[in-house]
Design a protein around this motif. Structure first.
Motif, short mmCIF file in Angstrom:
data_model
loop_
_atom_site.label_atom_id
_atom_site.label_comp_id
_atom_site.label_asym_id
_atom_site.label_seq_id
_atom_site.Cartn_x
_atom_site.Cartn_y
_atom_site.Cartn_z
N LYS A 73 66.21 83.91 30.02
CA LYS A 73 64.79 84.56 30.79
C LYS A 73 65.45 85.21 31.95
O LYS A 73 65.11 86.39 32.21
N ARG A 74 66.45 84.75 32.81
CA ARG A 74 67.16 85.46 33.64
C ARG A 74 67.79 86.76 33.07
O ARG A 74 67.67 87.86 33.90
N VAL A 75 68.41 86.72 32.04
CA VAL A 75 68.94 88.19 31.33
C VAL A 75 67.82 89.24 31.21
O VAL A 75 67.93 90.17 31.47
N ALA A 76 66.49 88.51 30.66
CA ALA A 76 65.65 89.42 30.31
C ALA A 76 65.22 90.04 31.38
O ALA A 76 64.89 91.22 31.64
N LEU A 122 74.37 99.25 30.91
CA LEU A 122 74.48 99.46 32.40
C LEU A 122 73.39 98.40 33.25
O LEU A 122 72.24 98.94 32.99
N ALA A 123 73.87 97.55 34.06
CA ALA A 123 72.83 96.76 34.85
C ALA A 123 72.35 97.32 35.79
O ALA A 123 72.65 98.46 36.14
N ALA A 124 71.43 96.69 36.62
CA ALA A 124 70.72 97.19 37.82
C ALA A 124 71.85 97.41 38.79
O ALA A 124 73.10 96.91 38.68
N PRO A 125 71.75 98.40 39.79
CA PRO A 125 72.81 98.50 40.82
C PRO A 125 73.09 97.26 41.28
O PRO A 125 72.36 96.39 41.58
N ALA A 126 74.45 97.40 41.87
CA ALA A 126 74.95 96.06 42.48
C ALA A 126 74.01 95.77 43.84
O ALA A 126 73.80 96.63 44.54
N ASP A 127 73.87 94.51 43.96
CA ASP A 127 73.14 94.05 45.19
C ASP A 127 73.64 92.64 45.51
O ASP A 127 73.35 91.52 44.69
N THR A 131 72.32 90.80 47.39
CA THR A 131 71.30 89.83 47.65
C THR A 131 70.46 89.32 46.41
O THR A 131 69.65 88.35 46.34
N VAL A 132 70.69 90.05 45.25
CA VAL A 132 69.89 89.58 43.94
C VAL A 132 71.16 88.86 43.05
O VAL A 132 72.18 89.32 42.62
N PRO A 133 70.89 87.60 42.55
CA PRO A 133 71.60 86.81 41.85
C PRO A 133 71.71 87.47 40.30
O PRO A 133 70.89 88.33 40.02
N PHE A 134 72.88 87.26 39.72
CA PHE A 134 73.06 87.90 38.39
C PHE A 134 73.98 86.90 37.75
O PHE A 134 74.90 86.46 38.33
N ASP A 135 73.77 86.59 36.51
CA ASP A 135 74.73 85.98 35.51
C ASP A 135 75.74 86.76 35.15
O ASP A 135 75.61 86.99 33.95
N TRP A 193 79.57 99.58 39.40
CA TRP A 193 78.97 99.04 40.55
C TRP A 193 77.46 98.61 40.28
O TRP A 193 76.69 98.99 40.76
N ASP A 194 77.31 98.34 39.10
CA ASP A 194 76.18 97.63 38.46
C ASP A 194 76.20 96.05 38.77
O ASP A 194 77.58 95.44 39.24
N GLN A 195 75.20 95.52 38.52
CA GLN A 195 75.23 93.77 38.87
C GLN A 195 76.25 93.16 38.25
O GLN A 195 77.25 92.30 38.78
N GLN A 196 76.42 93.48 36.88
CA GLN A 196 77.64 92.81 36.16
C GLN A 196 78.90 93.14 36.40
O GLN A 196 79.54 92.39 36.80
N GLY A 197 79.18 94.38 36.88
CA GLY A 197 80.53 94.76 37.36
C GLY A 197 80.89 94.15 38.72
O GLY A 197 81.99 93.75 38.72
N TYR A 198 79.86 94.34 39.57
CA TYR A 198 80.02 93.76 40.70
C TYR A 198 80.34 92.18 41.04
O TYR A 198 81.19 91.92 41.61
N TRP A 199 79.31 91.50 40.14
CA TRP A 199 79.69 89.83 40.48
C TRP A 199 80.89 89.55 39.58
O TRP A 199 81.68 88.53 40.01
N ALA A 200 81.24 90.24 38.27
CA ALA A 200 82.13 89.86 37.71
C ALA A 200 83.62 89.93 38.45
O ALA A 200 84.53 89.21 38.65
N THR A 201 83.49 91.06 39.14
CA THR A 201 84.93 91.55 39.93
C THR A 201 84.94 90.45 41.09
O THR A 201 85.95 89.99 41.48
N LYS A 202 83.78 90.27 41.77
CA LYS A 202 83.65 89.19 42.89
C LYS A 202 84.14 87.84 42.65
O LYS A 202 85.13 87.61 43.25
#
Lengths: 569, 201
Positions: A350-353, A253-258, A260-264, A139-148
């Protein structure tokens, strides 16, 4: 009687193990026959690491990220176990893919082994579902958005809406998504693989494994020659897996799923071909993303019914070989192109950083403070001065920061002796009240004309109003004397006394003074009739104002690097 | 490599891999047994190595919780109630001790009830705070109007905490407390259960 014989009498283990070890391998021992053993060993590693992770994982929106961060940073070797599990899942897909490819080249799908082949294709598909259901679990940003995204693509398939509702447990992603993904990933899929593997084993017992097309017509016992080759291959594969895990420092492990915060978000590497194909497909993206797997799956399952000649030599099956080669090249090329596109995208970097910095901040806060039970994103609220900084961004920053500000600049060093000195000598300077309407009128405060020791004394006197402990009492005394001759026409310095045109200096810079100034800057003891700042008594609570006052006090002695270290609110 | 070699004769590929002097390369029939033994040992060694490489980290991970304070709160005394509410000679009062913050694994939870204490002042004014955890096996102890009673195994304790009857080997455990600005503050301590001696858990 030895224990071994005692057991032999009751279980027959010696003869059973002996018979198993002597299973005849058609074509004799070969390194070409190691794929099954290597795949099996990786599956065992996946089971072991998966069980260990399950011991410290909690599948709920509020706890998933926190528990994975806990595994990473607080469970001994947690990073290693999770890394092995993640990269092991890739190894599993790679080895199963190679195994299948070998079987295709060797004509392993030919009569009478069509069902074995189909079973192997299905097993590969099920193995691919492990990473797909697993990556959402942290349930980090990566997992959340990829699943979405994956659910979004699934939804566009015929009947996909129902699959999506089943997978995510309702109308949107949430707690039920995690419990279902977890149950599928950790219970359903392993059971399915086990059953499919048992069925395949039964079929293999019946048919024997397919030997190479030109293998001599001999069969040699499994042990020790083939077993030795298997052991070497397994050792190499596991060593590579361990080395890669250590080299990568475990799984990301990316930041916690959010939401409202975009993620690549990026899919698993083996889904990258679809990801890349989508880019070229334009308006047909859904067709490409859904159609390509159907075409590939259809080709593989249909293969035994198309290529029906008994000849297994690849040289005499040029069409099938060409199709396999073409498919392989296209898939690998798309994976490569996708990674290359990402590597060449500077904005993405840049966004990844930025995302990685946020992830690191979340991790260090979780380690230091624990995660509030409201969920992963709440970990940011445990950062120092969080409450104040959030309000600051919302209510204060537009007037006190940046080029469009209307009030005095408030940043590091605000309220320090240096700041007071600068203010006294140039009150209408750009960093001070220069942007106010007042500064452009003749009502603006005049610069203090004192210099040297006298200016020092005035600075100390103003600084002392905050109640700071580190004041030079002698200087303050001189400053107070100067105040009466220089400042008292415009300012009071007795508690509670109305002051005009300038504010009463009493308590200025203290926590209480700042909090009450924020509440009502137009009070007669504050800026009175000359005030230009909005009152925040209604929009903020007492605790908000106290937090901001504390934040400002911290800023007084902070450096730009200290602020940077706090991260963004 | 066809791999059709009869036992004792290594395929060509392998010979070039391991060299002429290796038992692997020895294809004389008389040495078949030693070659077989070598392969067996090598296979077991490789298998053992792989097993250890996976099992050792796995065991290290699995035993992490041993000796670890996964659930913890600050040891500071916790604000319980104004002292004046504890009337001398009155029946004991039960108060819940609520930790401002408890770390529980990955979570940091605010206002977590840690446990209960029985508070009483005797007619002389002496204050006692007793843990409501039964020293026998940890059930929550109640008060029946005359004495403390454990509902699980019927241990009973006098007002000063001493055992009167039942299986408990020691009296109720006293909790350290302090009075600050008229308020009673009690520290929550867990003691080892079962034994006659009072040791911190």
């Amino acid at each position: 009687m030895s224990i071994g014989s005692w057991l032999e009498e009751r279980t027959g283990w010696r003869s059973n193990v002996g018979a198993a070890l002597d299973t005849k391998i058609a074509g004799g021992p070969s390194f070409a026959h190691v794929f099954g053993a290597v795949l099996g060993s990786i599956l065992v590693i996946q089971a072991v690491t998966g069980i260990l992770l399950a011991m410290s994982y909690s599948p709920s929106v509020s706890a998933a990220w926190a528990s994975v961060a806990y595994i990473e940073d607080q469970v001994a070797l947690g990073w290693f176990i999770r890394g092995m599990h993640l990269y092991g899942s890739s190894a599993m897909v790679i080895v199963a893919g190679l195994y299948l490819l070998q079987s295709a080249v060797w004509g392993g799908y030919k009569k009478p082994r069509e069902l074995v082949w189909i079973l192997q294709v299905v097993i590969l598909g099920v193995l691919m579902l492990f990473p797909l259901t697993g990556h959402g679990l942290p349930w980090d940003q990566q997992g959340y958005w990829a699943t979405k995204v994956e659910l979004g693509i699934t939804a566009s398939a015929p009947g996909g809406a129902y699959i999506v509702q089943l997978a995510q447990g309702g109308n949107d992603m949430g707690n039920l998504t995690l419990t279902r993904l977890y149950a599928i990933h950790a219970l359903l899929l392993p059971a399915l693989v086990l059953i499919l593997w048992l069925v395949r084993r039964a079929l293999i017992r019946h048919h024997g494994l397919t030997p190479k097309w030109n293998a001599p017509d001999t069969a040699v016992g499994y042990f020790p020659d083939q077993a030795f080759r298997d052991a070497i291959a397994i050792a190499l594969a596991v060593a590579a897996l361990i080395a890669y895990t250590v080299y990568q420092g475990g799984a990301p492990l990316a930041a916690p799923a959010d939401s409202t915060v975009p993620f690549d978000a990026r899919p698993e590497w083996f889904i990258r071909p679809l990801f890349q194909l989508r880019k070229y497909a334009g308006p047909l993206e859904h067709l490409a993303a859904l159609g390509a797997p159907v075409v590939v799956g259809g080709f593989l399952i249909g293969l035994p019914f198309v290529d029906r000649s008994p000849d297994r030599s690849p040289r005499r099956r040029p069409l099938v070989m060409a199709a396999l080669a073409l498919g392989g090249v296209v898939v690998l090329a798309l994976v490569g192109l996708s990674f290359r596109d990402d590597a060449n995208d500077e904005d993405l970097a840049k966004r990844v950083a930025w995302s990685e910095k946020r992830a690191a901040q979340a991790r260090s806060l979780a380690l230091a403070n624990g995660v509030p039970p409201t969920g992963g994103t709440a970990v940011f609220s445990t950062a120092p001065h969080w409450q104040a900084r959030v309000i600051w961004q919302k209510a204060c920053a537009s007037c006190h920061e940046g080029d469009d500000r209307k009030g005095p600049l408030i940043t590091v060093g605000y309220g320090s002796r240096a700041w007071i000195r600068g203010f006294l000598t140039d009150p209408s300077g750009d960093a001070y009240f220069g942007r106010t309407k007042l500064a452009k009128t003749d009502k603006a405060m005049k610069a203090v004309e004192q210099t040297g020791a006298e200016l020092d004394a005035l600075v100390e006197m103003v600084y002392a109003q905050s109640g700071a402990k580190d004041v030079d009492a002698k200087k303050v005394e001189i400053g107070v004397g100067l105040f009466d001759s220089v400042c008292s026409d415009c300012h009071e310095r007795e508690a509670g006394k109305d002051s005009d045109p300038g504010p009463n200096l009493f308590g200025m810079g203290s926590l209480a003074h700042r909090a009450s100034l924020i509440a009502n800057p137009a009070a007669p003891t504050m800026y009175g009739a000359h005030n230009e700042m909005p009152a925040f008594a209604a929009d903020t609570t007492e605790s908000d104002r106290a937090a901001i006052a504390t934040w400002l006090a911290w800023m007084q002695t902070a450096t730009a690097r200290d602020v940077e270290a706090l991260g963004e609110p | 490599m066809g791999g059709a070699a009869p036992r004792g004769e290594a395929p060509r590929f392998q010979r070039s891999l391991v060299g002429k002097e290796s038992p692997l390369a020895d294809d004389s029939a008389s040495n078949g047994a030693s070659r077989r033994r070598f392969l067996k040992l090598a296979t077991c060694a490789l298998g053992g190595g792989v097993g250890a490489a996976v099992a050792i980290p796995a065991i290290r991970y699995a035993i992490t919780p041993i000796g670890e304070k996964t659930v913890s709160a600050a040891d500071d005394p916790i604000d319980a109630l104004p002292l004046e509410q504890v009337k001398p000679g009155a029946p004991p009062l039960q108060v819940t001790l609520v930790a401002p913050v408890q770390r529980d694994g990955w979570a940091a939870v605010k206002n977590v009830p840690l446990g209960a204490a029985w508070i009483r002042r005797d007619t002389g004014g002496t204050l006692t705070a007793l843990s409501a955890v039964c020293p026998h096996l940890g059930c929550a102890v109640g008060f029946d109007g005359k004495q403390y009673v454990c509902p699980c195994h019927d241990s009973t304790f006098a007002l000063d905490g001493a055992v009167q009857a039942g299986p408990s080997k020691r009296g109720l455990d006293p909790l350290p407390f302090e009075v600050v600005e008229g308020r009673l503050r009690i520290a929550w301590v867990r003691y080892r259960l079962g034994g006659p001696d009072r040791e911190k858990a």
